[in-house]
Design a protein around this motif. Structure first.
Motif, PDB file in Angstrom:
ATOM      1  N   ILE A  17     -19.846  13.631  27.422  1.00 32.65           N
ATOM      2  CA  ILE A  17     -20.643  14.352  26.434  1.00 32.65           C
ATOM      3  C   ILE A  17     -19.870  15.598  26.009  1.00 32.65           C
ATOM      4  CG2 ILE A  17     -22.894  13.511  27.215  1.00 32.65           C
ATOM      5  CD1 ILE A  17     -23.269  16.224  28.624  1.00 32.65           C
ATOM      6  N   ALA A  18     -20.071  15.994  24.747  1.00 33.48           N
ATOM      7  CA  ALA A  18     -19.341  17.133  24.219  1.00 33.48           C
ATOM      8  C   ALA A  18     -20.200  17.885  23.209  1.00 33.48           C
ATOM      9  CB  ALA A  18     -18.035  16.669  23.575  1.00 33.48           C
ATOM     10  N   PRO A  19     -20.915  18.924  23.652  1.00 32.76           N
ATOM     11  CA  PRO A  19     -21.641  19.759  22.697  1.00 32.76           C
ATOM     12  C   PRO A  19     -20.674  20.703  21.983  1.00 32.76           C
ATOM     13  CG  PRO A  19     -22.008  20.545  24.924  1.00 32.76           C
ATOM     14  CD  PRO A  19     -21.174  19.308  25.030  1.00 32.76           C
ATOM     15  N   SER A  20     -20.992  21.032  20.737  1.00 32.34           N
ATOM     16  CA  SER A  20     -20.172  21.942  19.946  1.00 32.34           C
ATOM     17  C   SER A  20     -21.061  22.945  19.227  1.00 32.34           C
ATOM     18  CB  SER A  20     -19.370  21.170  18.884  1.00 32.34           C
ATOM     19  OG  SER A  20     -18.474  20.272  19.473  1.00 32.34           O
ATOM     20  N   LEU A  71     -23.799  17.332  19.046  1.00 36.78           N
ATOM     21  CA  LEU A  71     -23.640  16.747  20.372  1.00 36.78           C
ATOM     22  C   LEU A  71     -22.998  15.377  20.212  1.00 36.78           C
ATOM     23  CD1 LEU A  71     -24.150  16.808  23.427  1.00 36.78           C
ATOM     24  CD2 LEU A  71     -26.356  15.709  22.977  1.00 36.78           C
ATOM     25  N   GLN A  72     -21.907  15.164  20.920  1.00 34.37           N
ATOM     26  CA  GLN A  72     -21.204  13.878  20.871  1.00 34.37           C
ATOM     27  C   GLN A  72     -21.291  13.221  22.239  1.00 34.37           C
ATOM     28  OE1 GLN A  72     -16.733  13.435  20.725  1.00 34.37           O
ATOM     29  NE2 GLN A  72     -17.269  12.866  18.620  1.00 34.37           N
ATOM     30  N   THR A 102     -21.335   8.399  19.592  1.00 35.97           N
ATOM     31  CA  THR A 102     -22.508   8.832  18.833  1.00 35.97           C
ATOM     32  C   THR A 102     -22.434  10.340  18.664  1.00 35.97           C
ATOM     33  OG1 THR A 102     -23.815   7.043  19.787  1.00 35.97           O
ATOM     34  CG2 THR A 102     -25.020   8.845  18.738  1.00 35.97           C
ATOM     35  N   THR A 103     -22.560  10.802  17.412  1.00 34.44           N
ATOM     36  CA  THR A 103     -22.542  12.236  17.132  1.00 34.44           C
ATOM     37  C   THR A 103     -23.838  12.608  16.434  1.00 34.44           C
ATOM     38  OG1 THR A 103     -20.137  12.168  16.873  1.00 34.44           O
ATOM     39  CG2 THR A 103     -21.279  14.122  16.033  1.00 34.44           C
ATOM     40  N   VAL A 112     -26.802  11.638  11.929  1.00 33.49           N
ATOM     41  CA  VAL A 112     -26.359  10.963  13.145  1.00 33.49           C
ATOM     42  C   VAL A 112     -25.309   9.941  12.728  1.00 33.49           C
ATOM     43  CG1 VAL A 112     -28.185   9.210  13.113  1.00 33.49           C
ATOM     44  CG2 VAL A 112     -27.072   9.785  15.264  1.00 33.49           C
ATOM     45  N   ASN A 113     -24.244   9.843  13.513  1.00 34.51           N
ATOM     46  CA  ASN A 113     -23.157   8.924  13.231  1.00 34.51           C
ATOM     47  C   ASN A 113     -22.883   8.117  14.493  1.00 34.51           C
ATOM     48  OD1 ASN A 113     -20.857   7.584  12.409  1.00 34.51           O
ATOM     49  ND2 ASN A 113     -19.602   9.400  12.187  1.00 34.51           N
TER      50      ASN A 113
END
Length: 87
Positions: free
Chosen positions: A18-21, A30-31, A43-44, A51-52
């Motif tokens: 997970i990668a919050p930005s 959030l990825q 998922t981003t 949402v992607n």
């Protein structure tokens, strides 16, 4: 001044990251990446924006982009592609 982004990535399991930005303008996202046998799903989520979902499976890639505000089928973008090597 250019918009700057800080991202903190954390591998939570062998298959999940997970990668919050957060950007200097206050935008957050959030990825989540999930590793699969032949690829990965990414998922981003950008709250109040979009949402992607990108699914990479070997030579195949599917991408789905959908806005979060007033979502309808007409507003979604879906693409599928395949990489072909001739030589």
């Amino acid at each position: 001044m250019d918009d700057q982004t800080l991202t903190v990535s954390r591998q939570v399991t062998d298959d999940d990251t997970i990668a919050p930005s957060i950007s200097s303008s206050g935008d957050v996202s959030l990825q989540w990446k999930r590793s699969l046998d032949a690829g990965q799903i990414t998922t981003t989520l950008k709250p109040s924006d979009s949402v992607n979902v990108k699914w990479e499976d070997g030579a195949w890639t599917a991408n789905i982009e959908a806005p979060m505000d007033g979502m309808s089928v007409e507003d979604m973008n879906v693409s599928v592609k395949r990489k072909i090597d001739f030589f």
